[in-house]
Design a protein around this motif. Structure first.
Motif, PDB file in Angstrom:
ATOM      1  N   SER A  17       0.825  -1.210   0.000  1.00 18.86           N
ATOM      2  CA  SER A  17       0.000   0.000   0.000  1.00 18.86           C
ATOM      3  C   SER A  17       0.858   1.258   0.000  1.00 18.86           C
ATOM      4  O   SER A  17       0.503   2.261  -0.629  1.00 18.86           O
ATOM      5  N   ARG A  20       2.019   1.817  -3.597  1.00 16.30           N
ATOM      6  CA  ARG A  20       0.947   2.192  -4.513  1.00 16.30           C
ATOM      7  C   ARG A  20       0.362   3.563  -4.211  1.00 16.30           C
ATOM      8  O   ARG A  20      -0.118   4.256  -5.106  1.00 16.30           O
ATOM      9  N   GLU A  21       0.376   3.949  -2.950  1.00 13.75           N
ATOM     10  CA  GLU A  21      -0.221   5.232  -2.564  1.00 13.75           C
ATOM     11  C   GLU A  21       0.814   6.327  -2.337  1.00 13.75           C
ATOM     12  O   GLU A  21       0.454   7.493  -2.198  1.00 13.75           O
ATOM     13  N   CYS A  62      -2.973  -7.985   0.723  1.00  9.55           N
ATOM     14  CA  CYS A  62      -3.877  -6.940   0.235  1.00  9.55           C
ATOM     15  C   CYS A  62      -4.869  -7.498  -0.788  1.00  9.55           C
ATOM     16  O   CYS A  62      -6.042  -7.101  -0.812  1.00  9.55           O
ATOM     17  N   ARG A  67      -8.510  -5.337  -1.118  1.00  4.92           N
ATOM     18  CA  ARG A  67      -8.194  -3.907  -1.183  1.00  4.92           C
ATOM     19  C   ARG A  67      -8.075  -3.478  -2.655  1.00  4.92           C
ATOM     20  O   ARG A  67      -7.005  -3.212  -3.174  1.00  4.92           O
ATOM     21  N   LEU A  70      -6.008  -0.505  -4.468  1.00  2.57           N
ATOM     22  CA  LEU A  70      -4.551  -0.595  -4.591  1.00  2.57           C
ATOM     23  C   LEU A  70      -4.117  -1.243  -5.898  1.00  2.57           C
ATOM     24  O   LEU A  70      -2.969  -1.088  -6.327  1.00  2.57           O
ATOM     25  N   GLN A 175     -11.857  -0.122   2.541  1.00  3.82           N
ATOM     26  CA  GLN A 175     -11.557   1.258   2.177  1.00  3.82           C
ATOM     27  C   GLN A 175     -12.013   2.169   3.307  1.00  3.82           C
ATOM     28  O   GLN A 175     -13.207   2.338   3.550  1.00  3.82           O
TER      29      GLN A 175
END
Length: 257
Positions: A17, A20-21, A62, A67, A70, A175
């Motif tokens: 995460s 990706r974020e 994930c 999720r 992502l 989320q």
């Protein structure tokens, strides 16, 4: 997960995460992951250190926890059943040396207790059992050490109680959005999980519930932005007593799709 900013190299990052974020390059390995998932059942990963084993395991976590956001733009995004969410148990022994069998057993028991808490929360949400969710959260607050409050005013602050909610819901892989903005303000926490929307507003009171948390969700129309999703929306007003350090109100109204 597209971005116009210049991406960075994810050196030493083991959390999917975060990559990706956080604006990092990610080489899409999900075609390989899809084959791993469908071809066999058990794997022993024996590659050398620093070759991405931890990142691979976190990516799998994930994925199975559903999720979806992502994986936007990746190979597996349109090839995975996001409606089916799986609890994931991950045991880690990377935080220190265990010098005896007793230390090893205690480390395993501690991690399993944490997973059991997550599993219980997961089950209540998966079944949309809000009464069970309320009881589970009350047990979490009842288990907080008394020493946390000694010579410390945290019981007066909404953020202390909200952080327990956030940490547990975020760990489930749903989320979770804090301070979720709408046309009349911000709801404290919004959770999109297993086809349902949960909107939480938190208030701290002296002793007795006042009903103001749920009242605020309704008065400010926090649910309006979610009505077009077609999902059931649960409005949940949670009030905490600074005197009792516990949930004293868990008011729920549901807007059906």
């Amino acid at each position: 997960m597209a971005t116009d900013q210049r991406l960075r190299l994810p050196i030493g990052i083991q959390t999917f995460s975060e990559i990706r974020e956080g604006g990092y390059y990610y080489v899409d390995k999900t075609p390989i992951i899809e084959r791993l998932v469908h071809q066999n059942k058990y794997y022993f990963l024996s590659r050398p250190r620093r070759f991405g084993k931890s990142l691979l395991l976190d990516t799998l976590r994930c994925l199975f926890e559903g999720r979806r956001s992502l994986f936007e733009g990746l190979y597996i995004h349109d090839r995975w059943d996001w409606e089916t969410v799986h609890p994931v148990i991950r045991l880690s022994f990377g935080s220190g040396v265990m010098r005896s069998r007793d230390e090893l057993d205690e480390r395993i028991r501690h991690q399993l207790r944490k997973h059991r808490e997550r599993r219980t929360l997961f089950t209540h949400l998966r079944n949309h059992d809000l009464a069970g969710l309320e009881n589970h959260l009350k047990s979490l607050y009842a288990g907080l050490p008394h020493d946390w409050y000694r010579n410390n005013p945290i019981a007066q602050y909404e953020g202390h109680y909200a952080s327990v909610f956030y940490s547990h819901f975020a760990a489930l892989g749903g989320q979770v959005t804090v301070e979720d903005s709408s046309h009349h303000g911000k709801v404290d926490m919004a959770v999109d999980f297993a086809g349902h929307i949960y909107l939480f507003e938190f208030k701290v009171v002296e002793q007795l519930p006042e009903g103001k948390a749920l009242e605020q969700i309704k008065a400010r129309g926090y649910a309006d932005k979610y009505r077009a999703t077609g999902k059931p929306i649960h409005l949940i007003g949670v009030e905490f007593s600074r005197e009792r350090r516990q949930i004293v109100a868990f008011d729920v109204e549901t807007i059906r799709a």
